[in-house]
Design a protein around this motif. Structure first.
Motif, mmCIF file in Angstrom:
data_model
loop_
_atom_site.group_PDB
_atom_site.id
_atom_site.type_symbol
_atom_site.label_atom_id
_atom_site.label_comp_id
_atom_site.label_asym_id
_atom_site.label_seq_id
_atom_site.Cartn_x
_atom_site.Cartn_y
_atom_site.Cartn_z
ATOM 1 N N SER A 7 -10.669 3.476 -0.989
ATOM 2 C CA SER A 7 -9.250 3.813 -1.000
ATOM 3 C C SER A 7 -9.001 5.105 -0.245
ATOM 4 O O SER A 7 -7.968 5.290 0.376
ATOM 5 C CB SER A 7 -8.749 3.941 -2.442
ATOM 6 O OG SER A 7 -9.306 5.068 -3.075
ATOM 7 N N ALA A 8 -9.983 6.045 -0.318
ATOM 8 C CA ALA A 8 -9.804 7.313 0.366
ATOM 9 C C ALA A 8 -9.686 7.108 1.864
ATOM 10 O O ALA A 8 -9.078 7.899 2.567
ATOM 11 C CB ALA A 8 -10.964 8.242 0.036
ATOM 12 N N SER A 11 -5.392 5.906 2.700
ATOM 13 C CA SER A 11 -4.420 6.529 1.813
ATOM 14 C C SER A 11 -3.078 5.816 1.938
ATOM 15 O O SER A 11 -2.841 5.052 2.886
ATOM 16 C CB SER A 11 -4.251 8.002 2.169
ATOM 17 O OG SER A 11 -3.649 8.127 3.450
ATOM 18 N N GLU A 213 -0.126 10.156 -3.873
ATOM 19 C CA GLU A 213 -1.448 9.599 -3.653
ATOM 20 C C GLU A 213 -2.208 9.454 -4.974
ATOM 21 O O GLU A 213 -1.983 10.196 -5.936
ATOM 22 C CB GLU A 213 -2.250 10.469 -2.694
ATOM 23 C CG GLU A 213 -1.656 10.589 -1.300
ATOM 24 C CD GLU A 213 -1.758 9.313 -0.468
ATOM 25 O OE1 GLU A 213 -2.418 8.347 -0.926
ATOM 26 O OE2 GLU A 213 -1.180 9.279 0.644
#
Length: 230
Positions: A7-8, A11, A213
């Protein structure tokens, strides 16, 4: 690669940038300028002074689930801390990609921590069900008819007239999706509330193309149990 690492690399901001590039190419320069001007105006106006802030206590609210049944926010959350996500509706692509990301990356991390996740919009129950289908959502998705809770939190707004005209050109109108047939929507907002309903994190986005986020939400949740300085 772990779910968190994956997921990083993608974003919400990255996903929004990719989507917006294609969307603007599809709708053309004139419509793009209308939305750009709307977003610029929202940023210039800033977060309303009356908006929910740290230390506020969330009042209970009567909401509506996807089946059309009334439920209370307190019953939905239970006795745990909670992350409350206020979004505009299933018609909003930025909302859809955000909720889908929260399903994939935020929900598992909240489950590990015993924290509830609830999404709230002014849509009809049918609209909420579309949000569930769009993102394969496994957390409660509720309607706030008339934006009663949203108004109490001071985060109510509506699309600019020019933006609504472009919406119409694109084949839809916000009022057709809302339970009260108005165009009122919340500023996209994420609140983290403790077990007593006190707000410990509030992130109000006046520009609807930006969102909170996942890592920021998790950090706020983890701070709930962190030792306080003496």
């Amino acid at each position: 690669m772990s779910t968190h690492d994956a997921s990083a690399a993608s974003s919400i901001a990255d996903q929004v940038s990719e989507f917006t590039e294609g969307f603007n190419a599809r709708i053309g320069a004139d419509a793009t300028k209308v939305f750009d001007d709307e977003q610029s105006g929202l940023r210039d106006a800033g977060v309303p002074a009356s908006a929910v802030r740290l230390g506020d206590t969330i009042v209970d609210a009567t909401l509506v689930d996807t089946a059309g049944d009334e439920v209370s926010l307190s019953e939905t959350v239970g006795e745990s801390a909670a992350v409350l996500v206020f979004y505009r509706g299933a018609w909003c692509p930025y909302c859809n990609l955000t909720l889908k990301t929260y399903q994939a990356d935020l929900l598992p991390r909240l489950r590990e921590r015993g924290v509830a996740l609830v999404a709230i919009s002014p849509q009809t129950p049918e609209g909420s069900e579309r949000s569930v289908a769009n993102g394969g959502l496994e957390f409660p998705v509720l309607s706030d008819p008339g934006n009663v809770l949203v108004r109490a939190l001071g985060i109510q707004t509506e699309p600019a007239a020019g933006a609504r005209a472009v919406h119409s050109d694109l084949g839809f109108d916000v009022a057709d999706s809302n339970a009260d047939a108005t165009a009122d929507v919340p500023f996209p907002t994420v609140l983290v509330v403790d077990r007593d309903g006190k707000v410990v994190f509030a992130d109000v986005h006046v520009d609807y193309t930006t969102r909170t986020e996942v890592d920021d939400v998790v950090a706020a949740v983890d701070a709930l149990d962190a030792p306080r300085p003496s």
